[in-house]
Design an enzyme around this catalytic site. Structure first.
Site, PDB file in Angstrom:
ATOM      1  N   ARG A  78      -8.021   4.612 -15.111  1.00  0.00           N
ATOM      2  CA  ARG A  78      -7.272   3.939 -14.037  1.00  0.00           C
ATOM      3  C   ARG A  78      -6.714   4.978 -13.049  1.00  0.00           C
ATOM      4  NH1 ARG A  78      -2.614   4.075 -11.390  1.00  0.00           N
ATOM      5  NH2 ARG A  78      -1.531   4.513 -13.350  1.00  0.00           N
ATOM      6  N   HIS A 115       2.380  14.541 -13.612  1.00  0.00           N
ATOM      7  CA  HIS A 115       1.294  15.155 -12.852  1.00  0.00           C
ATOM      8  C   HIS A 115       1.468  16.667 -12.909  1.00  0.00           C
ATOM      9  CE1 HIS A 115      -0.694  11.675 -10.764  1.00  0.00           C
ATOM     10  NE2 HIS A 115       0.262  11.106 -11.465  1.00  0.00           N
ATOM     11  N   CYS A 152      -2.279  10.465  -6.454  1.00  0.00           N
ATOM     12  CA  CYS A 152      -1.716   9.302  -5.774  1.00  0.00           C
ATOM     13  C   CYS A 152      -2.158   9.354  -4.327  1.00  0.00           C
ATOM     14  CB  CYS A 152      -0.198   9.312  -5.858  1.00  0.00           C
ATOM     15  SG  CYS A 152       0.556   8.010  -4.868  1.00  0.00           S
TER      16      CYS A 152
END
Lengths: 317, 317
Positions: A20, A216, A247
């Site tokens: 995802r 991250h 992102c």
């Protein structure tokens, strides 16, 4: 100098989010067949929690258009806990219909990032979670609702995000009916001291409902941040095979913590994950072929496991 | 889950070792003029400890043939603490003559690595340190002697290196006359739990004489290992600009912790280093031109500093 005792947890869980968070941020559209292979191999390597996709309109994220099919496939593996991301009630209805185990509703604690990324205020998301909870209960579904507080350590658009605001929104998600909450360093601004400080408070408030840390590795501190979280008792972490992800609305925010590096660190410290790191490295090599041309991350794949690494602790179920 | 208090030190020192550990492992021979620029810019960025080279025969390491000249140059900067590596008494005599502030004598706790890398047993090195100490004292020099215990967390040749053996050799170095001792994860085998465990014991034995942690980022755990060391009270770390470095006798052992990433992590946590990270990033960009074709490392240079990063804490002297 005080020397605090260092009581690390005996076990930790890595939730694979590469299918995802990873795939949504890269150009390559992985075939459903390759995703099946990924899920199968991750399961064979010992992974028991996988976020397989996102219920968003296929025109927005064509990479994830096969999410319902992937939930059905993943559900065929015994004891595999299947998560999906849902941005709204519409997606939640799909997740309920698909019979996933958990749906993550992302909220961005940064107002600016929330508007840019979700086109909603954080309050709108909290209200949506209440509607999702009502729909879940009305459907008689047992799917869990996870409220994921993103940009919890700051944001590339707005800069500072106050801890008080992050905790307030976490509480609001719980009040609105979320079963679980988690926190994400969406843009790679966290450091270990910040993680410790925020997660200690979050655990105090949410207890066992504090579900997951999502880091991250944008500035190289991903694993240090995981270690700080482990020290305060967090035992579940999102990670992406080969460190893919990011992102699209947060410039420079590339790369989740690499699953294989995290599994190695945890295993090396004697924390059981159930994961066979060598098998993960083999899967990574396969994924690198599927994703040829994409920038991958992570360190372990280059050097390999240390001679001293004993998988025993890590793979004991 | 116990939640230990987290008392991080108020200050920490990064010793730049790129000019020695970095340059010795890469093919490019940097000109003395470029090394001058490096030292000058590192000083301007706030670095106050630099290992400028190694007193080894020029035929073995032509990259470092200008070490005496670099010591003389570095000594012209006020309050710059100048270190050199010396493999033996011959090198120590050069270091004493050059008037460096500190000389590091490397010892490898792995017998196999010691023979391969230094062509000596660990005991031979301990005996050499005693001779170096005698020579230093006889010369009336004030240069400090640092015994550096390498492969302290394991070795690519031998595998496991027992903690007891590492601590025994550290004690032997102190007994032989070393003023300081340090420990190196030469091949990137350490994890944060191992660091904490070994460094706690090392500090208990050596106290303030425990000088420095040296971590390679071979498997991505370098900064997590630094964080674990900070938590037990270690406040000095070796690092290489752009993460260059490694060990020619330890296959796969590439890359020290990157100075700029480490300075960012420390600064972000409010630990004073005296370093201006932006200036370090500018120096890194310059070094990347000098070292064109070499593999560089580190993360921060790609993403830049977070909007939330306040240099105030880091640069306050």
């Amino acid at each position: 100098m005080t020397t605090p005792s260092n009581k690390l947890p005996a076990r930790a869980i890595i939730r694979e989010v590469g299918l995802r968070d990873g795939l949504q941020s890269i150009a390559t559209i992985l075939s459903t067949a390759h995703k099946h292979t990924w899920i199968r191999a991750a399961y064979a390597a010992g992974q028991r929690e996988i976020e397989v996709g996102s219920f968003v309109p296929a025109r927005l994220l064509p990479q994830l258009a096969d999410t319902a099919e992937l939930v059905a496939y993943a559900r065929t593996f015994p004891d595999l806990f299947v998560s999906v991301l849902v941005p709204n009630l519409r997606g939640a209805e799909d997740a309920i219909a698909a019979n996933a185990d958990l749906m993550i509703v992302p909220l961005s604690a940064s107002h600016a990032h929330s508007l840019a990324n979700l086109r909603k205020t954080p309050e709108d998301v909290v209200a949506e979670v209440a509607r999702i909870r009502a729909a879940r209960d009305a459907a008689g579904s047992r799917i869990l609702i996870e409220g994921g507080v993103g940009t919890a350590f700051g944001c590339t658009l707005q800069g500072q995000v106050e801890k008080r605001e992050v905790l307030r929104l976490m509480q609001a998600l719980l009040d609105a009916g979320a079963d679980r909450v988690s926190m994400a360093d969406t843009v790679g601004y966290a450091d270990p001291a910040m993680v410790r400080d925020l997660f200690e408070d979050a655990l105090r408030i949410a207890g066992d409902r504090f579900w997951c840390g999502h880091f991250h590795d944008t500035r190289g501190l991903g694993l240090a941040n995981v270690y700080a979280a482990l020290e305060v008792g967090v035992t579940r972490f999102d990670a992406c095979l080969a460190g893919i992800g990011g992102c699209p609305h947060a410039p420079g925010a590339s790369g989740n913590v690499a699953t294989e590096d995290l599994a190695y660190m945890l295993g090396s410290m004697g924390i059981q994950t159930g994961i066979d790191v060598q098998q993960l490295l083999a899967l990574r090599a396969q994924a690198a072929q599927w994703l040829a041309g994409e920038t991958l991350h992570g360190s372990l794949w280059q050097a390999g496991l240390p001679k001293t690494f004993t998988a025993a602790a890590a793979v004991a179920a």
